[in-house]
Design a protein around this motif. Sequence first.
Motif, PDB file in Angstrom:
ATOM      1  N   MET A   1      47.742  43.551  53.525  1.00  0.00           N
ATOM      2  CA  MET A   1      47.009  42.479  53.816  1.00  0.00           C
ATOM      3  C   MET A   1      45.837  42.122  52.922  1.00  0.00           C
ATOM      4  SD  MET A   1      48.788  41.455  56.325  1.00  0.00           S
ATOM      5  CE  MET A   1      47.656  39.730  56.923  1.00  0.00           C
ATOM      6  N   GLY A   2      45.283  43.348  52.152  1.00  0.00           N
ATOM      7  CA  GLY A   2      44.374  43.084  51.313  1.00  0.00           C
ATOM      8  C   GLY A   2      44.922  42.814  50.000  1.00  0.00           C
ATOM      9  N   GLY A   3      43.884  42.683  48.945  1.00  0.00           N
ATOM     10  CA  GLY A   3      44.358  42.241  47.566  1.00  0.00           C
ATOM     11  C   GLY A   3      43.156  41.698  46.961  1.00  0.00           C
ATOM     12  N   VAL A   4      43.610  40.977  45.991  1.00  0.00           N
ATOM     13  CA  VAL A   4      42.621  40.450  44.953  1.00  0.00           C
ATOM     14  C   VAL A   4      42.125  39.107  45.453  1.00  0.00           C
ATOM     15  CG1 VAL A   4      43.948  41.730  42.695  1.00  0.00           C
ATOM     16  CG2 VAL A   4      44.358  39.156  43.459  1.00  0.00           C
ATOM     17  N   CYS A   5      40.941  38.566  44.944  1.00  0.00           N
ATOM     18  CA  CYS A   5      40.464  37.455  45.268  1.00  0.00           C
ATOM     19  C   CYS A   5      40.668  36.345  44.096  1.00  0.00           C
ATOM     20  CB  CYS A   5      38.901  37.511  45.548  1.00  0.00           C
ATOM     21  SG  CYS A   5      38.351  38.765  46.948  1.00  0.00           S
ATOM     22  N   THR A   6      40.937  35.054  44.646  1.00  0.00           N
ATOM     23  CA  THR A   6      40.860  34.076  43.708  1.00  0.00           C
ATOM     24  C   THR A   6      40.149  32.860  44.087  1.00  0.00           C
ATOM     25  OG1 THR A   6      42.759  32.802  44.873  1.00  0.00           O
ATOM     26  CG2 THR A   6      43.348  34.663  43.564  1.00  0.00           C
TER      27      THR A   6
ATOM     28  N   LEU B   1      43.971  29.569  42.374  1.00  0.00           N
ATOM     29  CA  LEU B   1      44.492  31.132  42.391  1.00  0.00           C
ATOM     30  C   LEU B   1      44.468  31.574  41.060  1.00  0.00           C
ATOM     31  CD1 LEU B   1      47.847  30.532  44.272  1.00  0.00           C
ATOM     32  CD2 LEU B   1      45.837  31.325  45.275  1.00  0.00           C
ATOM     33  N   ASN B   2      43.426  31.279  40.398  1.00  0.00           N
ATOM     34  CA  ASN B   2      42.619  31.949  39.237  1.00  0.00           C
ATOM     35  C   ASN B   2      42.042  33.066  39.856  1.00  0.00           C
ATOM     36  OD1 ASN B   2      42.049  29.425  36.837  1.00  0.00           O
ATOM     37  ND2 ASN B   2      42.764  31.461  36.261  1.00  0.00           N
ATOM     38  N   LEU B   3      42.394  34.452  39.169  1.00  0.00           N
ATOM     39  CA  LEU B   3      41.519  35.691  39.770  1.00  0.00           C
ATOM     40  C   LEU B   3      40.217  35.476  39.310  1.00  0.00           C
ATOM     41  CD1 LEU B   3      44.417  36.449  39.991  1.00  0.00           C
ATOM     42  CD2 LEU B   3      43.806  38.757  39.079  1.00  0.00           C
ATOM     43  N   ILE B   4      39.399  35.983  40.394  1.00  0.00           N
ATOM     44  CA  ILE B   4      38.019  36.181  39.933  1.00  0.00           C
ATOM     45  C   ILE B   4      37.252  37.316  40.001  1.00  0.00           C
ATOM     46  CG2 ILE B   4      37.456  33.760  40.995  1.00  0.00           C
ATOM     47  CD1 ILE B   4      36.658  34.893  43.531  1.00  0.00           C
ATOM     48  N   GLN B   5      36.270  37.651  39.133  1.00  0.00           N
ATOM     49  CA  GLN B   5      35.662  38.911  39.061  1.00  0.00           C
ATOM     50  C   GLN B   5      34.591  39.270  40.283  1.00  0.00           C
ATOM     51  OE1 GLN B   5      34.395  38.253  34.967  1.00  0.00           O
ATOM     52  NE2 GLN B   5      35.499  40.237  34.569  1.00  0.00           N
ATOM     53  N   SER B   6      34.095  40.414  40.547  1.00  0.00           N
ATOM     54  CA  SER B   6      33.381  40.598  41.465  1.00  0.00           C
ATOM     55  C   SER B   6      31.675  39.710  41.233  1.00  0.00           C
ATOM     56  CB  SER B   6      32.751  42.031  41.410  1.00  0.00           C
ATOM     57  OG  SER B   6      33.980  43.067  41.714  1.00  0.00           O
ATOM     58  N   ASN B   7      31.354  39.395  40.154  1.00  0.00           N
ATOM     59  CA  ASN B   7      30.436  38.569  39.938  1.00  0.00           C
ATOM     60  C   ASN B   7      30.510  37.017  40.254  1.00  0.00           C
ATOM     61  OD1 ASN B   7      31.818  37.732  37.709  1.00  0.00           O
ATOM     62  ND2 ASN B   7      30.507  38.620  36.198  1.00  0.00           N
ATOM     63  N   GLY B   8      31.835  36.501  40.740  1.00  0.00           N
ATOM     64  CA  GLY B   8      32.260  35.373  40.943  1.00  0.00           C
ATOM     65  C   GLY B   8      32.726  34.463  39.693  1.00  0.00           C
ATOM     66  N   LYS B   9      32.820  35.157  38.669  1.00  0.00           N
ATOM     67  CA  LYS B   9      33.232  34.291  37.528  1.00  0.00           C
ATOM     68  C   LYS B   9      34.690  34.489  37.492  1.00  0.00           C
ATOM     69  CE  LYS B   9      29.486  35.079  34.370  1.00  0.00           C
ATOM     70  NZ  LYS B   9      28.872  35.491  33.099  1.00  0.00           N
ATOM     71  N   VAL B  10      35.382  33.283  37.138  1.00  0.00           N
ATOM     72  CA  VAL B  10      36.913  33.256  37.053  1.00  0.00           C
ATOM     73  C   VAL B  10      37.403  34.065  35.775  1.00  0.00           C
ATOM     74  CG1 VAL B  10      38.848  31.498  36.595  1.00  0.00           C
ATOM     75  CG2 VAL B  10      37.162  31.015  38.262  1.00  0.00           C
ATOM     76  N   ILE B  11      38.420  34.589  35.693  1.00  0.00           N
ATOM     77  CA  ILE B  11      38.897  35.255  34.532  1.00  0.00           C
ATOM     78  C   ILE B  11      39.856  34.121  33.934  1.00  0.00           C
ATOM     79  CG2 ILE B  11      40.433  37.108  33.681  1.00  0.00           C
ATOM     80  CD1 ILE B  11      39.530  38.796  35.867  1.00  0.00           C
ATOM     81  N   PRO B  12      39.618  33.621  32.819  1.00  0.00           N
ATOM     82  CA  PRO B  12      40.647  32.587  32.163  1.00  0.00           C
ATOM     83  C   PRO B  12      42.096  33.043  32.121  1.00  0.00           C
ATOM     84  CG  PRO B  12      38.462  32.842  30.927  1.00  0.00           C
ATOM     85  CD  PRO B  12      38.366  34.011  32.067  1.00  0.00           C
ATOM     86  N   ASN B  13      42.808  32.208  32.349  1.00  0.00           N
ATOM     87  CA  ASN B  13      44.200  32.226  32.199  1.00  0.00           C
ATOM     88  C   ASN B  13      45.051  33.180  32.897  1.00  0.00           C
ATOM     89  OD1 ASN B  13      44.041  30.145  30.200  1.00  0.00           O
ATOM     90  ND2 ASN B  13      43.267  31.822  28.767  1.00  0.00           N
TER      91      ASN B  13
END
Length: 301
Positions: A236-241, A245-257
Motif C-alpha cells: 500500500m505504500g510507495g512514492v509520493c507525487t 503524478l510527477n514524483l516529488i522529493q522529500s523537500n517538496g520539489k517536483v522532479i522534472p519529467n
Amino acid sequence: MNSRAARVYTIRAKKTLLTTGGYGNNKNLLTDTYKNTLYYGPVSSTGDGLQMAQKLGVKTQLLEYGKRYPNGIEVAPGKAKSTIYANVGAFDQAGILVSRDGLRFVNEKASNRHILDPMLQQKGGMAYVFMDQKSWEGFYKRLPETGVSHEDADKYLAANGKSAPIFVKGATLEEAAKLAGINAENLKATVAKYNSFVKAQKDADFGRPVQYMKAEIAAQGPYYIVEQKPRFATTMGGVCTDDHLNLIQSNGKVIPNLYGAGELVGGVMGDDSPAGANVGWALTSGRVAADAIAEAIKAGK
C-alpha cells in the motif's frame, strides 16, 4: 553462476513514467509483519522502481502497509493461494470459521477486514473453515475460481494434515479436529451452539445474516477442515507525487519529467483498500499520468 559483468544502459527520453509495481516479493523492504505473512503476488514485485526513486530523494509514505486478506492457504513455504470464493461456497451451506481452540470468533459473512482483525487475535494468528459434507461440496466446487485446482485440493486432502496446507477429512468431528490440531470438545460445543442459532434463525453471538443460516451442520460425518492464514500481494505504500503524478522529493520539489503510476505510488487508500480498488487505481493513475505527459510535451515543457 554468470561471471559476466552487469551491463548498464543509458536511455534518454523526454519524459519517464515509472510503473514497476510494488515490493511485496522483496523481504528486505518489508516490516516483520509482512515478512511473516504469506505472499501470493507476482514474482516481479521486487521494488526496483521504488529503490531507484529513493536514490533520487523521492518522498515515500506508508511503506509499512500491505493489503492483507484472511483466507490464504500455505501452498509452499511463505507462499499462498486464496480460498476466498471457495469459502463463499461453504458459508452458503453450513460452513463456519473457528479458531485453534475450536471456537467461532466472527460473522463468517463479514468483510475481509472484519474477519482478518479478530482472526489475528487467535492462536497462531489463523483460523479454520469447518465443514460438513454439503459445505465441503460447495467449497470444493468453487476452489478453481481462486486458482486452486481440484487436483491440488485432492493432493492436499490426501496428506490429511501431515503437511501444509492443512486440509483434513475425518469420519467424525473428533477425528477431523484431532487431525487439524483443534480442540475437539470446544468444537463439538461450538457446532451445537451454531445449530441452535440456525433453529432460532438468529446468530446471537456474531450476527451472521439469516440468509446464510439455512442449514444446520450435519449430525453425521464426514467433516472437513481447511486452514486459513493471512495473505497479501499488494503493498500500500510507495512514492509520493503531485496531482499530475510527477514524483516529488522529500523537500517538496517536483522532479522534472519523472512520473509514477500504479502500485509504485503509495498512500492512495491508506493501509487498506476496497475490493478491486487497487486495479482501479492502476488504470486511473496510468491514464492521468499519460495525459499529463502528453499535455506537457504538447506545451513544449
